[in-house]
Design a protein around this motif. Structure first.
Motif, PDB file in Angstrom:
ATOM      1  N   MET A  36       0.814  -1.217   0.000  1.00 37.66           N
ATOM      2  CA  MET A  36       0.000   0.000   0.000  1.00 37.66           C
ATOM      3  C   MET A  36       0.850   1.270   0.000  1.00 37.66           C
ATOM      4  SD  MET A  36      -3.014  -1.168   2.591  1.00 37.66           S
ATOM      5  CE  MET A  36      -3.980   0.327   2.448  1.00 37.66           C
ATOM      6  N   ASP A  37       2.050   1.196   0.577  1.00 37.07           N
ATOM      7  CA  ASP A  37       2.949   2.365   0.619  1.00 37.07           C
ATOM      8  C   ASP A  37       3.629   2.476  -0.743  1.00 37.07           C
ATOM      9  OD1 ASP A  37       4.590   4.466   1.334  1.00 37.07           O
ATOM     10  OD2 ASP A  37       5.982   3.218   2.491  1.00 37.07           O
ATOM     11  N   ASP A  41       7.651   5.718   1.254  1.00 35.97           N
ATOM     12  CA  ASP A  41       8.182   6.721   2.191  1.00 35.97           C
ATOM     13  C   ASP A  41       7.934   6.342   3.649  1.00 35.97           C
ATOM     14  OD1 ASP A  41       5.473   7.173   2.449  1.00 35.97           O
ATOM     15  OD2 ASP A  41       5.586   9.331   2.078  1.00 35.97           O
ATOM     16  N   GLY A  42       7.369   5.149   3.878  1.00 29.15           N
ATOM     17  CA  GLY A  42       7.131   4.710   5.246  1.00 29.15           C
ATOM     18  C   GLY A  42       5.782   5.137   5.813  1.00 29.15           C
ATOM     19  N   ASP A  45      -0.465   7.532   2.601  1.00 27.96           N
ATOM     20  CA  ASP A  45      -1.181   8.808   2.477  1.00 27.96           C
ATOM     21  C   ASP A  45      -2.237   8.695   1.371  1.00 27.96           C
ATOM     22  OD1 ASP A  45       0.177   8.987   0.027  1.00 27.96           O
ATOM     23  OD2 ASP A  45       1.707  10.330   0.819  1.00 27.96           O
ATOM     24  N   LYS A  46      -2.887   9.841   1.061  1.00 27.75           N
ATOM     25  CA  LYS A  46      -3.953   9.875   0.045  1.00 27.75           C
ATOM     26  C   LYS A  46      -3.525   9.253  -1.278  1.00 27.75           C
ATOM     27  CE  LYS A  46      -6.339  13.983   1.579  1.00 27.75           C
ATOM     28  NZ  LYS A  46      -6.825  15.311   1.359  1.00 27.75           N
ATOM     29  N   ASN A  47      -2.345   9.660  -1.753  1.00 26.67           N
ATOM     30  CA  ASN A  47      -1.880   9.160  -3.048  1.00 26.67           C
ATOM     31  C   ASN A  47      -1.633   7.661  -3.017  1.00 26.67           C
ATOM     32  OD1 ASN A  47      -2.011  11.742  -4.142  1.00 26.67           O
ATOM     33  ND2 ASN A  47       0.098  12.215  -3.564  1.00 26.67           N
ATOM     34  N   ASP A  48      -1.076   7.174  -1.897  1.00 26.99           N
ATOM     35  CA  ASP A  48      -0.846   5.736  -1.756  1.00 26.99           C
ATOM     36  C   ASP A  48      -2.173   4.982  -1.817  1.00 26.99           C
ATOM     37  OD1 ASP A  48       1.961   5.936  -1.423  1.00 26.99           O
ATOM     38  OD2 ASP A  48       1.745   6.249   0.732  1.00 26.99           O
ATOM     39  N   ILE A  77      -0.045   7.679   8.929  1.00 27.24           N
ATOM     40  CA  ILE A  77      -0.121   6.220   9.045  1.00 27.24           C
ATOM     41  C   ILE A  77       1.231   5.589   8.723  1.00 27.24           C
ATOM     42  CG2 ILE A  77      -1.329   4.133   8.315  1.00 27.24           C
ATOM     43  CD1 ILE A  77      -3.680   5.932   7.472  1.00 27.24           C
ATOM     44  N   ASN A  78       2.014   5.331   9.806  1.00 25.49           N
ATOM     45  CA  ASN A  78       3.224   4.537   9.630  1.00 25.49           C
ATOM     46  C   ASN A  78       2.851   3.087   9.950  1.00 25.49           C
ATOM     47  OD1 ASN A  78       3.155   4.241  12.419  1.00 25.49           O
ATOM     48  ND2 ASN A  78       4.798   5.702  12.782  1.00 25.49           N
TER      49      ASN A  78
END
Length: 168
Positions: A36-37, A41-42, A45-48, A77-78
């Motif tokens: 999903m990432d 970048d760890g 987010d929205k784009n992911d 969200i990490n």
């Protein structure tokens, strides 16, 4: 209060989430998180999320649907937050319901079925990929209907209860 103490407390707060799951489960969540990432970048987010939906074949996801998902998180969200969110969702959850909810993500219309070709593509291209042999075994055990639809509600029932639902 010193930053060192704050850091120690934050670590302590997160460590209990790791004790909720077995090592193998944590590894599976880590694989899901990594998939999903999308930008690596760890953080998810929205784009992911949008890219993940696109990879799953859902191209026109409403922005508010993505915003609502992100609002469930207490912050960025990490992996630890991701695991904690799953832990809260799974706490006391019936395994049948949990598995059903996973399938429902791919069935936004709530039909209770998924196209055989779609299921095959998802299971052979994502995360722990199924082999052609494993797909064949699954469809022998759970044959799709004449239209090529897999009744995932029945599949989940058999996975969690071990017997065929009464056919009446």
């Amino acid at each position: 209060q010193s930053p060192k103490k704050a850091k120690k407390r934050a670590e302590g707060a997160s460590s209990n989430v790791f004790s909720m799951f077995e090592q193998a489960q944590i590894q599976e969540f880590k694989e899901a998180f990594t998939i999903m990432d999308q930008n690596r970048d760890g953080f998810i987010d929205k784009n992911d999320l949008r890219d993940t939906f696109a990879a799953l074949g859902r191209l026109n996801v409403k922005q508010e649907e993505i915003d609502d998902m992100l609002k469930e998180a207490p912050g960025p969200i990490n992996f630890t937050v991701f695991l904690t969110m799953f832990g809260e969702k799974l706490k006391g959850a019936d395994p049948e319901e949990t598995i059903l909810n996973a399938f429902k993500v791919f069935d936004p219309e709530g039909t209770g079925t998924l196209k055989k070709d779609y299921v095959t593509e998802m299971l052979t291209t994502q995360a722990d990929r199924f082999s052609a042999e494993e797909m064949e075994q699954m469809f022998v055990a759970f044959p799709p209907d004449v239209a090529g639809n897999l009744d995932y509600k029945n599949l989940v029932h058999i996975i969690t209860h071990g017997e065929e639902k009464d056919q009446e």
